[in-house]
Design an enzyme around this catalytic site. Structure first.
Site, short mmCIF file in Angstrom:
data_model
loop_
_atom_site.label_atom_id
_atom_site.label_comp_id
_atom_site.label_asym_id
_atom_site.label_seq_id
_atom_site.Cartn_x
_atom_site.Cartn_y
_atom_site.Cartn_z
N TYR A 51 33.97 40.74 29.86
CA TYR A 51 33.78 41.24 28.51
C TYR A 51 32.30 41.53 28.26
O TYR A 51 31.51 40.64 27.94
CB TYR A 51 34.30 40.24 27.47
CG TYR A 51 35.75 39.88 27.61
CD1 TYR A 51 36.66 40.73 28.24
CD2 TYR A 51 36.24 38.68 27.10
CE1 TYR A 51 38.00 40.40 28.35
CE2 TYR A 51 37.58 38.35 27.21
CZ TYR A 51 38.46 39.20 27.84
OH TYR A 51 39.78 38.86 27.96
N HIS A 134 41.46 36.05 36.45
CA HIS A 134 41.53 37.22 35.58
C HIS A 134 42.05 38.44 36.35
O HIS A 134 41.42 38.91 37.29
CB HIS A 134 40.14 37.52 35.03
CG HIS A 134 40.13 38.34 33.79
ND1 HIS A 134 38.98 38.76 33.17
CD2 HIS A 134 41.14 38.81 33.00
CE1 HIS A 134 39.26 39.45 32.08
NE2 HIS A 134 40.57 39.50 31.96
#
Length: 316
Positions: A51, A134
């Site tokens: 992010y 992830h």
């Protein structure tokens, strides 16, 4: 089942937005967004190196600095390490940040440990509560499940993290992950929402295996975020197909007949499943946080779910 307090109310804070997802957010606005989440009672915070190339982790750590550490839970992710980039432009993966860093896939045990250490440094913390692998399906699911996930489990067994799992929008990847027996929790993105439930069998399987589910993407990236979806709305960060816009409008009409809005119902939907212990909702402003909190506090009547099932807009 994880021993992390995956409290249902009101929701976890999703940190992608303060990592400049799709648009720039100032440091002051990012701080105000996290502060607003704390003020409305949020005590769970999710982030990732992905992010904003570490920006979300740095901002979240700074905003939480000085808060009592035992009063909140925090999760981050491994699998993508950040390494020096060309520094000649902007990130090409959806975040409005310079490309002085780039992502490098690394599912090895060493890569997992180094990724977590680097995340702790950016967060300014000595521990996180949950570490997710992830999006392993994006690069190499087999390597993720045979190398990275066991490495995470080892870190859990050593007491470095309290719980481990996988985060993905792939039902197949998460199903394979929970069947390894190594997951305490999975983060399920966009596949168990009011609009569609392709992950329903996975959610039921998680209940059988005592694997917790954190549902994210409850608005399907925008389609369910307004009381009446607009024709130019988005679905999975792309223009929404007309047939899905019509389905969302049909859902909104039923919601209106029962005195609630489409976004309020979208927030409530995942938590009806026993395995779903929490939802995580992103925000890029304090106003968005407060709006989400208000939506999470709304009671959705059981008759609404009954009507949705009776007209075929919700599976049994």
């Amino acid at each position: 089942m994880s021993d992390v307090d995956l409290d249902r109310g009101p929701f976890w804070f999703g940190g992608a937005g303060i990592g400049n997802l799709l648009r720039e957010v100032s440091d002051d606005d990012a701080r105000a967004t996290v502060d607003a989440a704390w003020d409305v009672g949020v005590r769970g915070f999710d982030t990732a190196p992905h992010y904003g190339l570490g920006l979300s982790e740095r901002r979240l750590g700074a905003a939480l600095a000085g808060r009592p550490r035992d009063e909140y839970a925090i999760s981050t992710k491994v699998g993508r390490r950040l390494v020096p980039g060309p520094g000649d432009g902007v990130d090409d993966d959806g975040f409005a940040v310079p490309n002085d860093l780039v992502r490098q896939w690394d599912p090895t045990a060493d890569g997992v440990r180094r990724s977590l250490d680097e995340s702790l440094d950016r967060l300014g913390l000595d521990r996180v509560d949950i570490a997710y692998l992830h999006d392993p399906d994006v690069y190499d699911l087999a390597a993720g499940l045979t190398q990275a996930l066991p490495a995470l489990a080892a870190l859990r067994d050593e007491g470095v993290v309290r719980a481990v799992g996988v985060g993905s929008n792939s039902v197949a990847a998460l199903t394979a992950a929970v069947e390894t027996g190594l997951c305490d929790v999975v983060m399920l993105a966009g596949r168990y929402t009011l609009l569609e439930q392709p992950a329903a069998a996975l959610v039921d399987r998680c209940a059988e295996l005592d694997v917790d589910v954190v549902a994210v993407g409850v608005y399907n990236s925008g389609l369910l975020s307004r009381p009446l979806p607009a024709p130019d709305t988005t679905y999975d960060y792309a223009p929404a197909p007309p047939e899905l816009v019509e389905r969302a409008r049909a859902l909104a009409a039923v919601c209106g007949r029962h005195g609630v809005t489409l976004p309020e119902t979208a927030v409530a939907f995942p938590l009806r499943a026993p395995a779903v212990r929490a939802i995580a909702v992103g925000a890029q402003s304090a106003e968005q946080v407060r709006s989400n909190a208000e939506r999470a506090a709304v009671h959705v009547p059981a008759a609404l779910w009954d009507e949705l099932r009776s007209i075929g807009l919700l599976a049994d």
